[in-house]
Design a protein around this motif. Structure first.
Motif, PDB file in Angstrom:
ATOM      1  N   LYS A   6       0.833  -1.210   0.000  1.00 11.14           N
ATOM      2  CA  LYS A   6       0.000   0.000   0.000  1.00 11.14           C
ATOM      3  C   LYS A   6       0.866   1.257   0.000  1.00 11.14           C
ATOM      4  O   LYS A   6       0.518   2.259  -0.623  1.00 11.14           O
ATOM      5  N   SER A   7       1.995   1.199   0.692  1.00  9.07           N
ATOM      6  CA  SER A   7       2.886   2.360   0.737  1.00  9.07           C
ATOM      7  C   SER A   7       3.349   2.749  -0.653  1.00  9.07           C
ATOM      8  O   SER A   7       3.400   3.917  -1.011  1.00  9.07           O
ATOM      9  N   LEU A   8       3.703   1.733  -1.445  1.00 12.68           N
ATOM     10  CA  LEU A   8       4.147   2.016  -2.808  1.00 12.68           C
ATOM     11  C   LEU A   8       3.003   2.553  -3.647  1.00 12.68           C
ATOM     12  O   LEU A   8       3.167   3.513  -4.401  1.00 12.68           O
ATOM     13  N   ALA A   9       1.826   1.966  -3.500  1.00 13.30           N
ATOM     14  CA  ALA A   9       0.690   2.404  -4.307  1.00 13.30           C
ATOM     15  C   ALA A   9       0.354   3.862  -4.042  1.00 13.30           C
ATOM     16  O   ALA A   9      -0.006   4.611  -4.949  1.00 13.30           O
ATOM     17  N   LEU A  10       0.483   4.285  -2.788  1.00 16.65           N
ATOM     18  CA  LEU A  10       0.170   5.673  -2.436  1.00 16.65           C
ATOM     19  C   LEU A  10       1.164   6.654  -3.042  1.00 16.65           C
ATOM     20  O   LEU A  10       0.883   7.839  -3.180  1.00 16.65           O
ATOM     21  N   LEU A  11       2.358   6.131  -3.397  1.00 18.06           N
ATOM     22  CA  LEU A  11       3.352   7.000  -4.022  1.00 18.06           C
ATOM     23  C   LEU A  11       3.018   7.343  -5.459  1.00 18.06           C
ATOM     24  O   LEU A  11       3.522   8.304  -6.005  1.00 18.06           O
ATOM     25  N   ALA A  32      11.962  -0.467  -1.137  1.00 13.60           N
ATOM     26  CA  ALA A  32      13.013   0.303  -1.794  1.00 13.60           C
ATOM     27  C   ALA A  32      12.693   1.789  -1.770  1.00 13.60           C
ATOM     28  O   ALA A  32      13.550   2.624  -1.501  1.00 13.60           O
ATOM     29  N   ALA A  33      11.430   2.114  -2.053  1.00 15.09           N
ATOM     30  CA  ALA A  33      11.018   3.526  -2.061  1.00 15.09           C
ATOM     31  C   ALA A  33      11.205   4.133  -0.686  1.00 15.09           C
ATOM     32  O   ALA A  33      11.700   5.243  -0.537  1.00 15.09           O
ATOM     33  N   TYR A  75       7.801   5.272 -11.514  1.00 15.42           N
ATOM     34  CA  TYR A  75       7.459   6.428 -10.681  1.00 15.42           C
ATOM     35  C   TYR A  75       8.498   6.656  -9.578  1.00 15.42           C
ATOM     36  O   TYR A  75       8.882   7.797  -9.287  1.00 15.42           O
ATOM     37  N   VAL A  76       8.957   5.569  -8.957  1.00 17.09           N
ATOM     38  CA  VAL A  76       9.956   5.709  -7.898  1.00 17.09           C
ATOM     39  C   VAL A  76      11.236   6.314  -8.460  1.00 17.09           C
ATOM     40  O   VAL A  76      11.847   7.193  -7.849  1.00 17.09           O
ATOM     41  N   TYR A  77      11.671   5.852  -9.632  1.00 20.79           N
ATOM     42  CA  TYR A  77      12.849   6.449 -10.273  1.00 20.79           C
ATOM     43  C   TYR A  77      12.640   7.951 -10.504  1.00 20.79           C
ATOM     44  O   TYR A  77      13.504   8.778 -10.202  1.00 20.79           O
ATOM     45  N   ALA A  78      11.481   8.309 -11.068  1.00 22.81           N
ATOM     46  CA  ALA A  78      11.210   9.716 -11.387  1.00 22.81           C
ATOM     47  C   ALA A  78      11.140  10.575 -10.134  1.00 22.81           C
ATOM     48  O   ALA A  78      11.653  11.692 -10.100  1.00 22.81           O
ATOM     49  N   GLN A  79      10.478  10.035  -9.075  1.00 19.78           N
ATOM     50  CA  GLN A  79      10.349  10.791  -7.829  1.00 19.78           C
ATOM     51  C   GLN A  79      11.704  11.085  -7.201  1.00 19.78           C
ATOM     52  O   GLN A  79      11.887  12.114  -6.563  1.00 19.78           O
ATOM     53  N   HIS A  80      12.659  10.191  -7.389  1.00 17.22           N
ATOM     54  CA  HIS A  80      13.991  10.380  -6.826  1.00 17.22           C
ATOM     55  C   HIS A  80      14.947  11.030  -7.832  1.00 17.22           C
ATOM     56  O   HIS A  80      16.163  10.993  -7.662  1.00 17.22           O
ATOM     57  N   ASP A  84      17.761   9.242 -15.754  1.00 21.62           N
ATOM     58  CA  ASP A  84      18.457   8.337 -16.674  1.00 21.62           C
ATOM     59  C   ASP A  84      17.894   6.919 -16.537  1.00 21.62           C
ATOM     60  O   ASP A  84      17.593   6.243 -17.522  1.00 21.62           O
ATOM     61  N   ASP A  85      17.736   6.489 -15.286  1.00 21.86           N
ATOM     62  CA  ASP A  85      17.184   5.156 -15.026  1.00 21.86           C
ATOM     63  C   ASP A  85      15.723   5.082 -15.479  1.00 21.86           C
ATOM     64  O   ASP A  85      15.296   4.083 -16.066  1.00 21.86           O
ATOM     65  N   ALA A  86      14.974   6.152 -15.163  1.00 23.33           N
ATOM     66  CA  ALA A  86      13.550   6.167 -15.531  1.00 23.33           C
ATOM     67  C   ALA A  86      13.384   6.095 -17.046  1.00 23.33           C
ATOM     68  O   ALA A  86      12.559   5.329 -17.562  1.00 23.33           O
ATOM     69  N   TYR A  87      14.204   6.885 -17.765  1.00 25.16           N
ATOM     70  CA  TYR A  87      14.070   6.930 -19.228  1.00 25.16           C
ATOM     71  C   TYR A  87      14.474   5.600 -19.862  1.00 25.16           C
ATOM     72  O   TYR A  87      13.876   5.147 -20.844  1.00 25.16           O
TER      73      TYR A  87
END
Length: 606
Positions: A6-11, A32-33, A75-80, A84-87
């Motif tokens: 749930k924690s990840l989903a809320l992100l 991880a997030a 999303y976690v990549y982008a939020q942090h 480069d990783d996200a793309y």
């Protein structure tokens, strides 16, 4: 495991359309997030363990083919800010939906990479993905932040085609875009057409008028907003206070202050500092100090604002007295503090103290001087007639010179009638291809004072060739909660006949008292009589005379000029204050002048 999932989903983007994941991969990604939220991460760099290992585990287990899992990882990549990783992940995804694209558009916007943000948005459109009220505001804010109204209009066209032209979030973003880019007419049209306007939209529109120099309309909107039943918050009140400061209207400032007190707004650092600035710019440094003394908490901005207030009211010693008090409160100065102190020294003629503070900046507080600090020092030395020292400072400075710096030096040349140096400075200004018509006019005035009319003609031709336009001068005065504005030779006011009649009467009394009009300031090769008539039509004079007619005897007359007050209007104001026994408070672009019984607070050092 469920809690972690749930924690990840809320992100994920705050969107309800993404369902909770109950897989072990989702739980690992959540962990991880959570771990990475406590880790300092640099933008555009690869994330460290544990998310790298989670990514690997998701890939090995085959769950990366699950769109919801891939989107959450993306999303976690982008939020942090690991774009480069996200793309890279985005490029490998076999399937993408509107969420995938939104994450990438928002991620690039978050790190300020507006080129890739808009490029990704263009690809999104070409892929035929349905647009929503999440992605479009992100793109519009990107256009706003890069001050690009042209691209903004193109996106506006996309909004119209998408059928979201009445969506509250999209409209608010469009209004913010046009307002920030100074296209306030378009912003106002959209604002007026909005079916429902929330407090944020009202605040954006009010601020747009204040920033574009139309503070009068800002305050009118504030009144309209309250009439519609909206109660402003602290952010909205800071915007209103800022508009009052721009306008310089004391009566409005008092009404706003009363409203703040009546509604019980907390005088926090932000609102308190804004009120200090408001009162100072409305002509009362004493009211500003009252607010300052009442604040429970003050930061470096609050102290700097109070120092600046004393500075542009010509009370340099009081500004300097605050500095040790600030240090005693364990508040360290920043570049704005030193800028305020140097400005105060400049307008009070405190040359030695200014030099000491300038040297102290880096040596004692590690604050590196920028071009604005150098401009203050050039102004300080130039006003004092130490032109050689000012030029040496310019020649030895390591920061990039700008037109403000050269303009300050040119102003010093005008004061001390150094035409040879003025020509040298002017060449430096012209090399910068300055679009500020005021610099060209100033040089033209220097030539005209010296009777060099051929050079005057050359400068005027250059102004025409570069299609520059001098900002028209105007003066505002507040009478009975209404703002009146006068231009040069203005006869549009319903009391114009009375104004000009009293002006002629005052002129006769002043001449008997020793006033001699400075026709050298009317820099045209015309007859003396024409010069005199032109001189007596200046907007400052008209506003002051109207103030004498329309305000109660004994009350101060407060005027605001959008340009620097001219020398003859300065002399005129001194004589009027002596003859009528009225205090005149004049604010121009440089400072405040308090005229009382024939004397100005600036000591004629301006």
């Amino acid at each position: 495991m469920l809690k972690l999932a749930k924690s990840l989903a809320l992100l994920v983007c705050g969107r309800e359309r993404l369902r909770f994941l109950s897989t072990s991969a989702a739980a690992a990604a959540a962990a991880a997030a959570s771990a990475n939220q406590e880790t300092a991460l640099n933008p555009h760099t690869h994330l460290q363990y544990p998310l790298d290992s989670v990514h690997a585990q998701v890939t090995v287990s085959g769950l990366l083919h699950n769109l919801a899992v891939a989107n959450k990882l993306l999303y976690v990549y982008a939020q942090h800010r690991a774009l480069d990783d996200a793309y890279a992940l985005f490029g490998m995804m076999e399937e993408r939906d509107a969420v995938s694209w939104s994450i990438m558009v928002g991620g690039f916007a978050k790190v300020g990479d507006y080129v890739y943000c808009l490029r990704t948005f263009r690809k999104l459109i070409r892929c035929g993905v349905k647009l929503d009220n999440y992605t479009l505001p992100i793109v519009l804010r990107a256009c706003r932040d890069r001050m690009d109204p042209v691209m903004g209009r193109l996106v506006h066209g996309v909004v119209l085609k998408s059928g979201l032209c009445l969506d509250q979030c999209v409209l608010a973003a469009l209004i913010s875009l046009y307002a920030k880019c100074r296209v306030k007419n378009d912003a106002r049209i959209l604002f007026d057409e909005m079916p429902n306007r929330d407090l944020v939209t009202w605040t954006v529109m009010i601020n747009a008028y204040a920033e574009s120099g139309n503070a009068k309309e800002s305050l009118a909107l504030f009144d309209l907003m309250r009439d519609e039943g909206l109660v402003p918050d602290n952010v909205a009140m800071v915007t209103i206070v800022h508009a009052c400061a721009k306008l310089g209207a004391m009566h409005k400032a008092r009404l706003v202050h009363d409203y703040i007190s009546r509604m019980g707004f907390k005088l926090d650092v932000i609102l308190g500092t804004a009120m200090i600035d408001m009162y100072a710019k409305c002509g009362s440094v004493d009211y500003a100090r009252e607010i300052f003394d009442r604040m429970w908490e003050r930061n470096v901005i609050s102290w700097s604002a109070m120092i600046a207030a004393y500075g542009y009211h010509g009370q340099g010693k009081k500004a300097l007295d605050l500095f040790p008090m600030m240090l005693g409160s364990r508040i360290l100065p920043n570049r704005i503090t030193f800028l305020s102190l140097l400005y105060a020294c400049s307008h009070a003629g405190l040359v030695d103290m200014g030099l000491e503070l300038f040297n102290m900046m880096w040596d004692e507080y590690s604050v590196k001087p920028d071009v604005k600090h150098y401009t203050c020092m050039v102004d300080l030395l130039g006003r004092a007639g130490r032109l050689d020292e000012a030029m040496n400072l310019i020649e030895n400075m390591t920061v990039k010179k700008d037109e403000g710096l050269w303009g300050a030096m040119l102003g010093a040349c005008r004061i001390h009638k150094n035409i040879d140096l003025a020509e040298k400075i002017a060449n430096s200004l012209l090399e910068l291809q300055s679009q500020n018509a005021g610099h060209y006019v100033l040089l033209s005035n220097i030539y005209a004072k010296a009777g060099r009319w051929e050079d005057v003609a050359k400068i005027r031709d250059l102004i025409t060739e570069r299609e520059l336009k001098k900002v028209p001068g105007w003066t505002c005065i507040e009478v009975e909660n209404k703002i009146y504005q006068f231009g040069v030779g203005d006869k549009s006011h319903h009391l114009s006949k009375e104004i000009y009649r009293l002006l002629r009467s005052l002129r006769r009394k002043m001449e008997l008292a020793g006033y001699v009009p400075d026709t050298n300031l009317v820099l045209h090769d015309v007859d003396e009589e024409v010069k005199l008539e032109s001189l007596f039509m200046h907007s400052e004079k008209l506003a002051i005379v109207f103030g004498l007619i329309a305000t109660t005897e004994g009350t101060p007359i407060r005027i605001t000029k959008n340009l620097r007050v001219c020398g003859d209007c300065h002399t005129f104001s001194k004589f009027v204050s002596a003859i009528t026994h009225r205090v005149i408070i004049a604010r121009d672009t440089n400072r405040f002048h308090h005229f009382k019984e024939g004397v100005c607070s600036c000591g004629d050092y301006w």
